[in-house]
Design a protein around this motif. Sequence first.
Motif, PDB file in Angstrom:
ATOM      1  N   LYS A  16       0.830  -1.213   0.000  1.00 43.57           N
ATOM      2  CA  LYS A  16       0.000   0.000   0.000  1.00 43.57           C
ATOM      3  C   LYS A  16       0.865   1.264   0.000  1.00 43.57           C
ATOM      4  CE  LYS A  16      -2.145  -1.401   3.791  1.00 43.57           C
ATOM      5  NZ  LYS A  16      -1.738  -2.818   3.908  1.00 43.57           N
ATOM      6  N   SER A  17       1.829   1.323   0.939  1.00 49.37           N
ATOM      7  CA  SER A  17       2.646   2.546   1.044  1.00 49.37           C
ATOM      8  C   SER A  17       3.564   2.698  -0.161  1.00 49.37           C
ATOM      9  CB  SER A  17       3.472   2.518   2.336  1.00 49.37           C
ATOM     10  OG  SER A  17       2.611   2.395   3.450  1.00 49.37           O
ATOM     11  N   THR A  18       4.091   1.576  -0.647  1.00 49.85           N
ATOM     12  CA  THR A  18       4.980   1.622  -1.820  1.00 49.85           C
ATOM     13  C   THR A  18       4.232   2.168  -3.033  1.00 49.85           C
ATOM     14  OG1 THR A  18       6.129  -0.316  -0.957  1.00 49.85           O
ATOM     15  CG2 THR A  18       6.489   0.205  -3.278  1.00 49.85           C
ATOM     16  N   GLY A  43       2.391   7.054  10.946  1.00 49.61           N
ATOM     17  CA  GLY A  43       2.443   6.401   9.647  1.00 49.61           C
ATOM     18  C   GLY A  43       3.834   6.213   9.096  1.00 49.61           C
ATOM     19  N   SER A  44       3.928   5.229   8.243  1.00 49.92           N
ATOM     20  CA  SER A  44       5.229   4.886   7.697  1.00 49.92           C
ATOM     21  C   SER A  44       5.743   5.961   6.752  1.00 49.92           C
ATOM     22  CB  SER A  44       5.164   3.525   7.004  1.00 49.92           C
ATOM     23  OG  SER A  44       4.006   3.442   6.219  1.00 49.92           O
ATOM     24  N   ILE A  45       4.857   6.519   5.933  1.00 49.93           N
ATOM     25  CA  ILE A  45       5.347   7.538   4.989  1.00 49.93           C
ATOM     26  C   ILE A  45       5.754   8.792   5.759  1.00 49.93           C
ATOM     27  CG2 ILE A  45       4.776   8.966   2.983  1.00 49.93           C
ATOM     28  CD1 ILE A  45       2.831   6.851   2.084  1.00 49.93           C
ATOM     29  N   ILE A  85      -4.719   8.379  -0.581  1.00 47.77           N
ATOM     30  CA  ILE A  85      -4.727   8.086   0.858  1.00 47.77           C
ATOM     31  C   ILE A  85      -4.119   6.707   1.080  1.00 47.77           C
ATOM     32  CG2 ILE A  85      -6.106   7.903   2.966  1.00 47.77           C
ATOM     33  CD1 ILE A  85      -8.203   9.673   1.741  1.00 47.77           C
ATOM     34  N   ASP A  86      -2.999   6.683   1.792  1.00 42.46           N
ATOM     35  CA  ASP A  86      -2.362   5.415   2.176  1.00 42.46           C
ATOM     36  C   ASP A  86      -2.931   5.002   3.531  1.00 42.46           C
ATOM     37  OD1 ASP A  86      -0.615   3.256   2.431  1.00 42.46           O
ATOM     38  OD2 ASP A  86       0.929   4.488   3.390  1.00 42.46           O
ATOM     39  N   THR A  87      -3.534   3.823   3.583  1.00 42.56           N
ATOM     40  CA  THR A  87      -4.163   3.396   4.839  1.00 42.56           C
ATOM     41  C   THR A  87      -3.343   2.289   5.503  1.00 42.56           C
ATOM     42  OG1 THR A  87      -5.538   1.721   3.750  1.00 42.56           O
ATOM     43  CG2 THR A  87      -6.454   3.935   3.914  1.00 42.56           C
TER      44      THR A  87
HETATM   45 MG   LIG Z   1       1.989   0.886   4.718  1.00 43.56          MG
END
Ligand SMILES: [Mg+2]
Length: 222
Positions: A16-18, A43-45, A85-87
């Motif tokens: 998802k984040s990638t 969050g990771s980002i 939107i990154d969830t």
């Molecule tokens: Mg992620």
Amino acid sequence: MPIIITVAHQKGGVGKSTLSTNLTSYYSRNEINAAVVDADVQGSITSLVATYGEENRFHDIHLIPRNSFNNFSDLSAREEELLIIDTPPYLSSNLQEIFRISDYILIPTKAGVFDMFAIEGTLDLVEDALKAHPQVQVGVVINMTSKAEKFRHEIRQHLQAREIDVLQAEIFKRIEFQRSLLNGSIFESNDKKAIAEITALGEEILAKLQEEAPLENSQATN
Ligand SMILES: [Mg+2]
Ligand SMILES: Nc1ncnc2c1ncn2[C@@H]1O[C@H](COP(=O)(O)OP(=O)(O)OP(=O)(O)O)[C@@H](O)[C@H]1O
């Protein structure tokens, strides 16, 4: 009012984040005023940009962190043309709130046998959202696949039999996608195949969205 693409899957580690960061970079580089929203408080980002942002690695990734707005519905009033939107995984209650403001829900999945079952919980949530908002478009993208992964054809057929759209674009497992999270995006690399895959994905989603509501000044599908 921005077009909103939500990247969701209740399972962790499906990309998802990638895909959120790489798609944001793709759209930004194609004259679209795009931003990525990190729906996770820690969050990771957000952590990535906090750690590496000053080195200017994320120059084409405009980040909206979770602590910069109150409710997800506030995002609909923003000035950007497009938000991604990154969830995080396991976010079921907020996910309905996010789906409500979304134009497109992108569900990345790996193409393994168990991944076909793991996607069910997310599809159930999406089906609930579709009952209330039938205008939302939904697409599954196969991620981290390889030519040897024969099961990707079966997962495609399985989902299509359920009338779930599986995008033509497929993202292969490539070391540069792992590096892209640290380098900002795949567009900072020389991996032409990976760049072509993200470009194809970005174009395909945009084409589907533009059938509904054209983006002004969009160069990405020209
Ligand atoms: Mg992620
Ligand atoms: N196409 C790909 N090729 C190679 N590695 C990939 C690819 N997509 C994602 N990865 C790697 O897989 C791992 C998980 O990806 P990512 O963090 O984007 O998943 P996620 O769905 O956001 O996870 P979480 O649900 O925990 O937030 C990362 O190490 C990432 O670099």
